[in-house]
Design an enzyme around this catalytic site. Structure first.
Site, PDB file in Angstrom:
ATOM      1  N   LYS A 109      48.321 106.325  66.638  1.00  0.00           N
ATOM      2  CA  LYS A 109      48.633 105.257  65.682  1.00  0.00           C
ATOM      3  C   LYS A 109      50.136 104.957  65.619  1.00  0.00           C
ATOM      4  CE  LYS A 109      46.874 107.285  62.009  1.00  0.00           C
ATOM      5  NZ  LYS A 109      46.448 108.538  62.665  1.00  0.00           N
ATOM      6  N   ASN A 132      51.500 104.314  57.309  1.00  0.00           N
ATOM      7  CA  ASN A 132      51.455 105.753  57.554  1.00  0.00           C
ATOM      8  C   ASN A 132      52.598 106.238  58.445  1.00  0.00           C
ATOM      9  OD1 ASN A 132      49.774 108.232  57.152  1.00  0.00           O
ATOM     10  ND2 ASN A 132      49.687 108.176  59.392  1.00  0.00           N
ATOM     11  N   HIS A 183      40.492 115.963  59.749  1.00  0.00           N
ATOM     12  CA  HIS A 183      40.483 115.771  58.298  1.00  0.00           C
ATOM     13  C   HIS A 183      39.084 115.979  57.689  1.00  0.00           C
ATOM     14  CE1 HIS A 183      44.512 114.329  58.737  1.00  0.00           C
ATOM     15  NE2 HIS A 183      44.154 113.247  59.398  1.00  0.00           N
TER      16      HIS A 183
END
Length: 323
Positions: free
Chosen positions: A120, A143, A193
């Site tokens: 990302k 982010n 996660h």
């Protein structure tokens, strides 16, 4: 900073006063909102004293708030705030949702949203670099560590509208409900996660929801069909026209071009470059402009960063790569 008349006269609670939380507080205050703020740390509370109401939402009456803005680090699957907010009928959102709601007051612009388990940050920085090197005004945030609400709004320009390029984690997407990206990118989804989700399918669904928020005329780019991503995306009733899907081998298909991109080596960076190229094509850049940006991209610190060559050995710092 980015502000909006949509927030004026409304009450918001901001929980978590790190970078994105503080940017949200400042944006809301500058927009004419009333803000209650909280953080377990005393320093940010002291910094805001006298400008906001300092109160813990777990010990406050939540009725009357427009929304509770929380840090992406707040675990929605276990935090007691979730039940308290639901009982009071108050939505829990994040700073990206505030940005989405503020878009109506911004000059004409486009938004690129980039998510995935890996790649990302590189893809977000790469798209921003290609746009800026082509003379297109672009702001990077999300982010990647830059709160988008703290950035100056892009102004209209002779080359058309500017572009906000957002790196979005699954945590941020979970707190976002109205962000219709002009171009949305899903790079990949691999197990990660899982302490925050009820299994891998739920984590995957969180990522894919970025596409669900799109409108029909917008563009979705999916760089991997692995781990059930292909079936999950195709099963969606997405508004976006899914214009690009990769079925090849990145390392093989870009073997002739990748040596021209010094800071984008390895098969994972071939995937990042493929996605960035399609984003920029969708935004109207020429192939020549894009290739120039790929070749000049300097890379991010600590991510496949070329350190030195000694006695014929190339040393690479990849210490901040996600996995």
């Amino acid at each position: 900073m980015i502000t909006s008349r949509a927030f004026a006269g409304k009450r918001y609670c901001v929980m978590g006063l790190a970078r994105s939380g503080m940017a949200a507080v400042e944006s809301l205050l500058a927009s004419g909102a009333q803000v209650t703020a909280w953080d377990r740390r005393t320093e940010p509370r002291e910094e805001l004293a006298g400008r906001v109401t300092i109160a813990d939402p777990l010990e406050s009456d939540l009725s009357g708030f427009e929304a509770i803005v929380v840090s992406p680090g707040v675990p929605l699957n276990t935090h007691p705030l979730v039940q308290r907010a639901a009982a009071a009928g108050v939505p829990i959102i994040g700073d990206i949702e505030l940005f989405a709601q503020a878009r109506g007051d911004l000059p004409p612009h486009k938004v690129v949203g980039i998510t995935g388990t890996n790649g990302k940050s590189t893809t977000t920085a790469l798209v921003t670099h290609i746009l800026q090197s082509a003379g297109v005004p672009a702001r990077m945030g999300g982010n990647i560590g830059v709160p988008i609400l703290g950035e100056e709004p892009l102004a209209p320009n002779e080359k058309g509208c500017g572009v906000y390029v957002l790196e979005l984690s699954s945590y941020q997407i979970d707190l976002t409900f109205t962000l219709a990206c002009d171009v949305a990118v899903l790079l990949n989804v691999t197990p990660d996660h899982l302490d925050r989700y009820d299994g891998f399918a739920a984590y995957r669904a969180s990522k894919i929801r970025l596409l669900e928020m799109q409108e029909w005329e917008q563009v979705a780019i999916v760089a991997s069909a692995e781990n059930g991503v292909g079936d999950a995306v195709m099963a969606l009733q997405v508004g976006a026209e899914l214009t690009q899907w990769f079925h090849g081998d990145f390392a093989r298909d870009f073997a002739g071009e990748q040596p021209l991109w010094p800071s984008l080596q390895g098969p994972h960076n071939a995937q990042n470059a493929w996605a960035a190229r399609l984003v920029c094509l969708a935004l109207g850049l020429s192939r020549k402009q894009i290739d120039r940006g790929l070749a000049s991209y300097p890379g991010l610190p600590h991510r496949m960063e070329r350190v030195a060559t000694s006695k014929g050995v190339l040393f690479i710092n990849d210490s901040k790569a996600t996995n």
